[in-house]
Design an enzyme around this catalytic site. Structure first.
Site, PDB file in Angstrom:
ATOM      1  N   LYS A 158       0.610   3.932   6.903  1.00 20.46           N
ATOM      2  CA  LYS A 158       1.250   2.796   5.883  1.00 20.46           C
ATOM      3  C   LYS A 158       0.340   2.361   4.870  1.00 20.46           C
ATOM      4  CE  LYS A 158       4.118  -1.461   5.437  1.00 20.46           C
ATOM      5  NZ  LYS A 158       4.870  -2.051   6.295  1.00 20.46           N
TER       6      LYS A 158
ATOM      7  N   TYR B 141      17.187   5.495   1.389  1.00 17.81           N
ATOM      8  CA  TYR B 141      18.169   4.584   0.895  1.00 17.81           C
ATOM      9  C   TYR B 141      19.423   5.402   0.554  1.00 17.81           C
ATOM     10  CZ  TYR B 141      14.658   0.867   1.616  1.00 17.81           C
ATOM     11  OH  TYR B 141      13.806  -0.061   2.007  1.00 17.81           O
TER      12      TYR B 141
ATOM     13  N   CYS C 254       8.286  -6.563  12.514  1.00 16.55           N
ATOM     14  CA  CYS C 254       7.256  -6.975  11.992  1.00 16.55           C
ATOM     15  C   CYS C 254       7.592  -8.473  11.942  1.00 16.55           C
ATOM     16  CB  CYS C 254       7.116  -6.351  10.363  1.00 16.55           C
ATOM     17  SG  CYS C 254       5.640  -6.887   9.624  1.00 16.55           S
TER      18      CYS C 254
ATOM     19  N   SER D 146      11.367   1.409  -1.145  1.00 17.18           N
ATOM     20  CA  SER D 146      12.398   1.017  -2.005  1.00 17.18           C
ATOM     21  C   SER D 146      11.838   1.257  -3.457  1.00 17.18           C
ATOM     22  CB  SER D 146      12.409  -0.655  -1.898  1.00 17.18           C
ATOM     23  OG  SER D 146      11.091  -0.951  -2.071  1.00 17.18           O
TER      24      SER D 146
ATOM     25  N   GLU E 237      -5.773   7.109  11.819  1.00 21.97           N
ATOM     26  CA  GLU E 237      -4.669   5.965  11.952  1.00 21.97           C
ATOM     27  C   GLU E 237      -3.608   6.776  12.827  1.00 21.97           C
ATOM     28  OE1 GLU E 237      -4.620   2.764  12.046  1.00 21.97           O
ATOM     29  OE2 GLU E 237      -6.196   2.059  10.864  1.00 21.97           O
TER      30      GLU E 237
ATOM     31  N   CYS F 212       2.185 -10.659   8.079  1.00 20.27           N
ATOM     32  CA  CYS F 212       2.809 -10.081   9.095  1.00 20.27           C
ATOM     33  C   CYS F 212       2.402 -10.154  10.419  1.00 20.27           C
ATOM     34  CB  CYS F 212       2.326  -8.210   8.729  1.00 20.27           C
ATOM     35  SG  CYS F 212       3.119  -7.479   7.208  1.00 20.27           S
TER      36      CYS F 212
ATOM     37  N   ARG G  23      10.308  -6.141  -0.800  1.00 19.50           N
ATOM     38  CA  ARG G  23      10.032  -7.642  -0.406  1.00 19.50           C
ATOM     39  C   ARG G  23      11.003  -8.690  -0.841  1.00 19.50           C
ATOM     40  NH1 ARG G  23       3.432  -6.800  -0.948  1.00 19.50           N
ATOM     41  NH2 ARG G  23       3.292  -5.257   0.727  1.00 19.50           N
TER      42      ARG G  23
ATOM     43  N   ARG H 155      -1.646  -7.329   1.414  1.00 18.97           N
ATOM     44  CA  ARG H 155      -1.497  -6.857   2.842  1.00 18.97           C
ATOM     45  C   ARG H 155      -2.898  -5.809   2.903  1.00 18.97           C
ATOM     46  NH1 ARG H 155       4.605  -7.507   3.158  1.00 18.97           N
ATOM     47  NH2 ARG H 155       4.683  -9.437   3.654  1.00 18.97           N
TER      48      ARG H 155
ATOM     49  N   LYS I  66       4.158   6.552   4.798  1.00 14.49           N
ATOM     50  CA  LYS I  66       4.975   5.567   4.048  1.00 14.49           C
ATOM     51  C   LYS I  66       4.026   5.028   2.890  1.00 14.49           C
ATOM     52  CE  LYS I  66       6.968   1.049   4.414  1.00 14.49           C
ATOM     53  NZ  LYS I  66       7.321  -0.114   5.108  1.00 14.49           N
TER      54      LYS I  66
HETATM   55  C1  PBG Z   1       7.637  -4.670   6.729  1.00 15.77           C
HETATM   56  C2  PBG Z   1       8.040  -3.504   6.015  1.00 15.77           C
HETATM   57  C3  PBG Z   1       7.759  -3.193   4.436  1.00 15.77           C
HETATM   58  C4  PBG Z   1       8.620  -2.203   4.270  1.00 15.77           C
HETATM   59  C5  PBG Z   1       9.082  -1.733   5.509  1.00 15.77           C
HETATM   60  N1  PBG Z   1       8.650  -2.438   6.329  1.00 15.77           N
HETATM   61  C6  PBG Z   1       7.159  -4.066   3.531  1.00 15.77           C
HETATM   62  C7  PBG Z   1       5.720  -4.202   3.357  1.00 15.77           C
HETATM   63  O1  PBG Z   1       4.881  -3.819   4.061  1.00 15.77           O
HETATM   64  O2  PBG Z   1       5.415  -5.172   2.670  1.00 15.77           O
HETATM   65  C8  PBG Z   1       8.892  -1.593   2.814  1.00 15.77           C
HETATM   66  C9  PBG Z   1       9.910  -0.573   2.723  1.00 15.77           C
HETATM   67  C10 PBG Z   1      10.524  -0.245   1.493  1.00 15.77           C
HETATM   68  O3  PBG Z   1       9.667  -0.714   0.217  1.00 15.77           O
HETATM   69  O4  PBG Z   1      11.502   0.254   1.207  1.00 15.77           O
HETATM   70  N2  PBG Z   1       6.258  -4.791   6.929  1.00 15.77           N
END
Ligand code: PBG
Length: 307
Positions: free
Chosen positions: A179, A297, A104, A258, A217, A114, A189, A201, A232
């Site tokens: 996603k 994680y 990304c 996260s 998708e 992105c 972030r 986004r 995700k």
């Molecule tokens: C990058 C990306 C993101 C995450 C994984 N790849 C952040 C986003 O899309 O804003 C999030 C992963 C997480 O929150 O653990 N585009």
């Protein structure tokens, strides 16, 4: 007997450990938004990878924090960047451990979008060759799989054709196919330095209200040549994990993001729930919903419990 009758199992090999890599050596800087996680240099990453491999963890997913950013995010395809360097170090110290890389531009662009901007909006088609360039750079450094997370239309096909032209057919594409535009990415972030400087986004990530669109998708990415699909976040989207599982025979990964991690860690730290039991229950639930693999994680830690 309970184990014989159990429908869903979680094994270390089902888990993928995300890791944030930076330049330098001997760097191990705790990330305040993600207690227990660190920014690490390639040498430290290789040590963690060796330990993860010994515990039977399924793989590592690398995120890079570059030393500098620009409009295009050009440090993302620097062959000497943190991700490329970490791939080579892990290859040497943990040769059997699959290495996946996040592809990304948001962590590499000065504006935090992105992709590249035109008149303030992300230009989908102008971004595709840049993503392919990043993916190629990771693949040449030795990545086993790339995981495009940008959500641009056509990126899987663009990366696949770039690989085919370079004899890199064996490098897999784990597409972040479904996603969502989620508040649960907040701590990431902060950890990845990838918050958008303006806007959000929602233009290219999915509306949390849309399930059928998420399945669509996933099928589009499968048709473009993805080797594995992804949903995700994970816990708030278990229904989508089940639906994508039914809609496509491809391997399916779910990303326990996260915010899911931080939420559970905070509740455990407050004494509101039993940490280990809650973590294992969450992983079991994600597998039960239909995910073959869980990006979490807790991968390395949970692998030790499961061993
Ligand atoms: C990058 C990306 C993101 C995450 C994984 N790849 C952040 C986003 O899309 O804003 C999030 C992963 C997480 O929150 O653990 N585009």
């Amino acid at each position: 007997m309970r184990r014989l009758l159990r429908e869903t199992r979680v094994a270390p090999a089902d888990l993928i450990q995300p890791l944030f890599v930076v330049s330098g050596s001997n760097v191990d800087r705790p990330i305040s938004s993600l207690p227990g996680q660190s920014h690490v240099s390639a040498d430290v990453a290789a040590g963690l990878a060796a330990r993860a491999q010994a515990r039977g963890v399924g793989g590592m997913l690398l995120f890079g924090l570059p030393d500098s950013k620009d409009e295009q995010g050009s440090s993302a395809w620097d062959d000497a960047g943190p991700v490329q360097t970490a791939i080579r170090a892990i290859r040497t110290q943990a040769p059997g451990l699959p290495v996946l890389t996040d592809v990304c531009l948001c962590g590499y662009t000065s504006h935090g979008a992105c992709g590249v901007l035109r008149d303030g909006d992300v230009d989908n088609d102008a971004t595709l060759p840049l993503l392919a360039r990043v993916a190629l750079s990771h693949a040449r450094a030795g990545a086993d799989a790339v995981a495009p997370s940008d959500m641009m239309d056509g990126r899987v096909a663009a990366i696949r054709s770039a690989f085919d032209g370079e004899g890199l057919e064996d490098v897999a594409i784990f597409s972040y196919s479904s996603k969502f535009a989620s508040a649960f990415y907040g701590p990431f972030r902060d950890a990845a330095g990838s918050a958008p400087k303006s806007g959000d986004r929602k233009g290219y990530q999915l509306d949390p209200a849309n399930a059928r669109e998420a399945v669509r998708e996933a099928l589009l990415d499968a048709a473009e040549g993805a080797d594995a699909l992804m949903v995700k976040p994970a816990m708030p989207y278990l229904d989508l994990i089940a639906r994508v599982r039914d809609a496509s025979p491809l391997p399916l990964a779910a990303y326990q993001v996260s915010g899911e991690y931080a939420m559970l860690e905070a509740a455990a730290a407050a004494g509101a729930l039993d940490r280990r039991t809650a973590i294992l229950e969450s992983l079991t639930a994600i597998r039960r919903a239909g995910a073959d693999l869980v990006i979490t994680y807790w991968a390395s830690e949970a692998a030790e419990w499961l061993d």
